[in-house]
Design a protein around this motif. Sequence first.
Motif, PDB file in Angstrom:
ATOM      1  N   TYR A 283       0.936  -1.234   0.107  1.00 34.78           N
ATOM      2  CA  TYR A 283       0.024   0.282  -0.073  1.00 34.78           C
ATOM      3  C   TYR A 283       0.878   1.241   0.049  1.00 34.78           C
ATOM      4  CZ  TYR A 283      -4.184   2.925   1.242  1.00 34.78           C
ATOM      5  OH  TYR A 283      -5.155   3.602   1.221  1.00 34.78           O
TER       6      TYR A 283
ATOM      7  N   HIS B  60      -3.233   4.383  -2.239  1.00 33.83           N
ATOM      8  CA  HIS B  60      -3.522   3.647  -3.326  1.00 33.83           C
ATOM      9  C   HIS B  60      -2.857   2.251  -3.051  1.00 33.83           C
ATOM     10  CE1 HIS B  60      -0.274   6.147  -4.866  1.00 33.83           C
ATOM     11  NE2 HIS B  60       0.137   4.761  -5.580  1.00 33.83           N
TER      12      HIS B  60
ATOM     13  N   ILE C 201      -0.463  -0.883  -4.285  1.00 33.59           N
ATOM     14  CA  ILE C 201       0.663  -0.638  -5.153  1.00 33.59           C
ATOM     15  C   ILE C 201       0.263  -1.186  -6.493  1.00 33.59           C
ATOM     16  CG2 ILE C 201       3.000  -1.650  -5.578  1.00 33.59           C
ATOM     17  CD1 ILE C 201       2.623   0.242  -3.235  1.00 33.59           C
ATOM     18  N   GLY C 202       0.526  -0.379  -7.507  1.00 36.47           N
ATOM     19  CA  GLY C 202       0.302  -0.541  -8.900  1.00 36.47           C
ATOM     20  C   GLY C 202       1.531  -0.870  -9.675  1.00 36.47           C
ATOM     21  N   GLY C 203       1.357  -1.084 -11.092  1.00 33.17           N
ATOM     22  CA  GLY C 203       2.471  -1.481 -11.952  1.00 33.17           C
ATOM     23  C   GLY C 203       3.768  -0.735 -11.884  1.00 33.17           C
ATOM     24  N   SER C 204       3.634   0.638 -11.734  1.00 32.96           N
ATOM     25  CA  SER C 204       4.795   1.582 -11.700  1.00 32.96           C
ATOM     26  C   SER C 204       5.274   2.107 -10.368  1.00 32.96           C
ATOM     27  CB  SER C 204       4.361   2.786 -12.431  1.00 32.96           C
ATOM     28  OG  SER C 204       3.217   3.514 -11.663  1.00 32.96           O
ATOM     29  N   ASP C 205       4.506   1.319  -9.543  1.00 31.54           N
ATOM     30  CA  ASP C 205       5.100   1.557  -7.840  1.00 31.54           C
ATOM     31  C   ASP C 205       6.097   0.473  -7.379  1.00 31.54           C
ATOM     32  OD1 ASP C 205       3.355   3.771  -7.536  1.00 31.54           O
ATOM     33  OD2 ASP C 205       1.723   2.321  -7.132  1.00 31.54           O
TER      34      ASP C 205
ATOM     35  N   CYS D 159       7.129   5.895  -3.249  1.00 37.93           N
ATOM     36  CA  CYS D 159       6.110   4.836  -3.839  1.00 37.93           C
ATOM     37  C   CYS D 159       6.700   4.732  -5.258  1.00 37.93           C
ATOM     38  CB  CYS D 159       4.911   5.328  -3.743  1.00 37.93           C
ATOM     39  SG  CYS D 159       4.056   5.158  -2.008  1.00 37.93           S
ATOM     40  N   ASN D 160       6.920   5.868  -5.839  1.00 33.40           N
ATOM     41  CA  ASN D 160       7.228   5.911  -7.239  1.00 33.40           C
ATOM     42  C   ASN D 160       8.151   7.097  -7.461  1.00 33.40           C
ATOM     43  OD1 ASN D 160       5.415   8.079  -7.642  1.00 33.40           O
ATOM     44  ND2 ASN D 160       3.802   6.557  -7.552  1.00 33.40           N
TER      45      ASN D 160
END
Length: 484
Positions: A238, A246, A248-252, A281-282
């Motif tokens: 997270y 948000h 964790i996404g693909g770019s994180d 995060c990124n």
Amino acid sequence: MTDKLPRQIGGDGGGPDETPMERLLREAMNARATQITAHSLRPSVPPSSRVRRLRPAYVAAVPLFGLAAAVAFGVLAFNGGPVAKQEDPGPAATVPVTASPSPTAEPTTTPSATPSATASATATMTEEPGGAVEPTSSGSPSTTNSATTQANTPATPYTFRGVKFTVPAGWRVAPLREPGTSTLCVLAPGAPQTATATDCSPYGAELSVYSTAEEVDHATWPTVDSGDLDDGWTTQPYCPVWGNPHPIGGSDQLKNTTAPLRTRDIVAGRPVFKTQWQVSCNAKESFTAQLWSLKSDQVFLAAVGLKPEHQSGLVSILNTMDLSGRTAPQLKSNQNAVAVSVDGLASGQQVTNNGTTVSFSVTYKNTGQTGYASVQPLVYTEPYAGTPAGAVQINEGKLERLDGDVWKPLPLSPGGGMDYAMLGKDASFPLAPGQSRTVKYRMSLATTDGAGVMPVTARATLPFDGTSQLTVIGERSVPVRVVK
């Protein structure tokens, strides 16, 4: 009786002379008035609860009103000059009458203003089973603290699982996630009005209080070991960024941007361990994760992603904590059977590193139902920020225990082994239920010991010879501030 003329008589008053008609009317009125004397007046009617009727006065007044109207008509009809100037009448004549007792008037009760529910009385917030939060104050009605609390909410005392603290002004307590939960969320100003306890990261601070050994065993985060982890929050799936939390996404990719910062301070008279992680995060989003651990009490305060502008409110929660009404969970059998107290050494007391001797005593009291044939006293200082660098963290200086009439040297710090725990054998003593024993100590620090918060820990243990596990049946840690 004073004559009241409608106009001046003669020409010296600035008005025309009196006409014959006016003179006749005036004489008639004077003649009528002279017939009324004190004997003509009716005596006063004794007062009663009924309103006195005014009919007689009305009947007597009708001819007078008619006569006055005729005079006015004559003035207008026979002479169109202006009406004479108005003069204030003299004081009315007082007629002596026999006084009668007047009825006692019933007192009229004027309702006083009722204080509103939003009075400025300081409320005391307490945990309510089922997730509700109920503020109570002496003499004022209870109200329910909701998620719509405005930013100008005053600071409010609060108690959660025996831990007392003050909710900072503008902060609000979110309803519990579920009844009996061990974590409380305090939302900061600016958090969305729809925020709940599940949104505490990044919009608030989480207070975790474990009350039983079972809760300690099942806890995942935070625990007494969480602050020692280098990766810290980077293991969570997270990204708690204020305004855009948000998953964790693909770019994180969560990672520490700096090494964890670990410090030690004093909270509620106890040593508190703080660890702080800087996490990204990124490439554009990052946050700060903070964790304070009161390890021996199993109490933790965490703030992950909180805005820096709310740091002062976060610290005020720590500074107002009071754990005096709470008992730490017993994780092992007889863990708290012996109460340990320290005299002559206070929490936060300044201790210089110039060799000055500090004397203190430790009292061990058996508060349980089991008697002990042998209890070993144990005192030592823990590593801290000012501990001299080396392969093994050892505070330099001296520690001595009074055995009879002789001061016996002891290691000031445990070092890398358990030899320090066996030195209490020489001073061991029996301790029956309700019995107590006091042991005297003195210590001094060297100039190589730097500034910082150094815990001085006193323990009561069962006999230990190094071949088995050390069994602690009582403990007290006093944090002192080392100064130069």
